[in-house]
Scaffold this motif. Structure first.
Motif, short mmCIF file in Angstrom:
data_model
loop_
_atom_site.label_atom_id
_atom_site.label_comp_id
_atom_site.label_asym_id
_atom_site.label_seq_id
_atom_site.Cartn_x
_atom_site.Cartn_y
_atom_site.Cartn_z
N SER B 59 0.83 -1.20 0.00
CA SER B 59 0.00 0.00 0.00
C SER B 59 0.87 1.25 0.00
CB SER B 59 -0.90 0.02 1.24
OG SER B 59 -1.45 1.32 1.41
N GLU B 61 -0.15 4.16 -0.09
CA GLU B 61 -0.79 5.20 0.74
C GLU B 61 -0.35 5.09 2.20
OE1 GLU B 61 -2.36 3.02 -1.20
OE2 GLU B 61 -4.12 3.88 -2.19
N SER B 78 2.04 7.82 -5.37
CA SER B 78 1.99 6.37 -5.54
C SER B 78 2.60 6.05 -6.90
CB SER B 78 0.55 5.86 -5.48
OG SER B 78 -0.27 6.53 -6.42
N THR B 81 -0.48 3.41 -8.21
CA THR B 81 -1.66 2.70 -7.75
C THR B 81 -2.20 1.88 -8.92
OG1 THR B 81 -2.19 4.45 -6.18
CG2 THR B 81 -3.98 2.97 -6.81
N ARG B 94 -9.08 8.36 -0.75
CA ARG B 94 -7.82 8.19 0.00
C ARG B 94 -6.81 9.28 -0.37
NH1 ARG B 94 -8.53 2.21 -0.64
NH2 ARG B 94 -7.22 2.28 -2.48
N PHE B 95 -6.73 9.60 -1.66
CA PHE B 95 -5.72 10.58 -2.07
C PHE B 95 -6.12 12.01 -1.71
CE2 PHE B 95 -2.03 8.64 -3.86
CZ PHE B 95 -2.41 7.30 -3.90
N LEU B 98 -4.94 12.17 1.81
CA LEU B 98 -3.48 12.33 1.87
C LEU B 98 -3.07 13.75 1.47
CD1 LEU B 98 -2.15 8.98 0.37
CD2 LEU B 98 -1.61 9.89 2.63
N ALA B 106 0.92 15.35 -1.75
CA ALA B 106 0.57 14.02 -2.27
C ALA B 106 0.32 14.05 -3.77
CB ALA B 106 -0.68 13.51 -1.56
#
Lengths: 50, 343
Positions: B59, B61, B78, B81, B94-95, B98, B106
């Motif tokens: 992960s 994240e 990432s 992803t 999720r992003f 972040l 991020a």
């Protein structure tokens, strides 16, 4: 576990990674491009020489 | 100012030899990010993989969340992803979180999933992965635009009047980039959605020669969809190791590179197409692998940028353990001290 996962991949290479050859070829043809020669060879043989 | 505009960073898959203590390996990855932050590197992209034992971050994240708390400047993305493995709504959510928690540091990297063995375990067909990535990114872009609620149905996910409950911290949104390696699929997807590009092909034999052609292909696709793709969002990923002299640099990485190539790429993955049997030897000849003194590395980067026919926003080094820990950390320091200021 990392070792087992590696061994599973290694021992089942053709079954697991074989379909990616067709997927790569499809990505070229979907984009309207010829599959490059060097990839075509690998796609046809699907064999790995260590 | 550490340098003059070109950004530098790493693409951290990561690669760790099977048998190495994974807890310590993950710790070294974190140590590396902190070291790069200290040295003034601009960004690091962290991978997502689930099989084969080498690329051990599942992960990005989670890793990014921990790394944000231990760094001050470096931006983290990432890398990448694997969009077909996730519902796009959750990726977007999720992003955005972040982005807020990092105060805008991020970034989201997108790809179809590099290891077919990951997709295999989840019952995802290799030939569907690129289409799924494109569908997912389309949904994510609509969600991040925060305009109308998004309703969309595909054969693998559904969105019903979906909207994010937070807008991104970064206006209008954080950086997004699509990975491009051996096929035109990545650059076409980047063009279609008007996002950045991570050219992993730059580090593969013959990849450099295709850089400008690929970029033009992306520009044409962007135009077709009423979008633009800025060169600033184009990142070139290559192998690099720097030491005081060429011979020393080569000596430091020779053994580790062979071990990675034979044990992982050949014996485990069956050497994917475009992956050279001898990436060090072939890559040095082709200029796709930069190993040597600071002067040698600087010349290599100049050549790499010439291939782009117009420049790129960043050069990323594919993080590896070809050399030992101490020489690897010193390589990044030498680069930051003697090469970075030239660009």
């Amino acid at each position: 576990m990392p070792l087992q996962s590696r061994e599973w991949c290694s021992e089942n290479r053709s079954g697991i990674f074989g379909p990616s050859m067709n997927a790569l070829r499809k990505a070229f043809t979907d984009a309207g491009q010829e599959v490059p020669d060097h990839m075509r060879m690998r796609l046809h043989t699907g064999k790995v020489e260590l | 100012m550490a340098h003059r505009g070109l950004r530098f960073g790493i693409f951290l898959a990561p690669f760790h030899r099977v048998g190495d203590n994974p807890t310590l390996a993950l710790g070294r990855d974190m140590e590396l990010i902190q070291w790069l932050d200290h040295l003034g590197y601009d960004e690091a992209w962290i991978g997502e993989h689930h099989s084969a034992g080498w690329e051990i971050i599942a992960s990005p994240e989670i890793f990014m969340g921990a790394a944000f708390e231990r760094t001050r400047h470096i931006r983290l993305g990432s890398g990448v992803t694997s969009l077909p493995y996730h519902h796009p709504f959750l990726v977007a959510q999720r992003f955005v979180q972040l982005d807020h928690m990092s105060r805008g540091r991020a970034m989201l990297g997108c790809g179809p999933g590099a290891l077919v063995s990951d997709a295999y375990m989840m019952g995802i067909k290799a030939e569907d992965q690129r289409r799924m990535m494109d569908e997912s990114l389309g949904a994510i872009m609509q969600l991040l635009a925060c305009e109308e609620p998004v309703t969309m149905k595909t054969d693998w996910f559904e969105l019903k009047e979906a909207r994010l409950h937070l807008a991104p911290y970064t206006y209008p949104r954080f950086d997004i980039a699509v990975a491009s390696a051996t096929t035109p699929s990545g650059v076409l997807t980047a063009g279609k959605h008007g996002v950045g590009l991570l050219s992993l092909g730059a580090g593969l034999p013959g990849g450099n020669a295709k850089l400008a052609e690929h970029w033009r292909m992306g520009e044409r696709e962007a135009e077709k969809h009423g979008k633009t793709i800025p060169r600033d969002g184009w990142r070139l990923v290559v192998n690099m190791h720097c030491a005081e002299e060429d011979e020393r640099a080569f000596r430091e990485v020779k053994h580790g590179e062979r071990r990675e190539t034979l044990s992982y790429f050949s014996e485990t993955l069956g050497r994917p197409p475009m992956r050279s049997e001898d990436p060090l030897g072939d890559g040095l000849k082709a200029g796709t692998t930069l190993v040597g003194s600071p002067d040698t590395i600087a010349r290599g980067i100049e050549r790499l940028l010439e291939y782009t026919e117009g420049g790129a926003g960043a050069v990323l080094f594919r993080a590896h353990e070809w050399a030992n820990r101490e020489d690897t950390l010193r390589s990044y320091e030498l680069f930051a001290r003697w090469v970075m200021p030239r660009f």
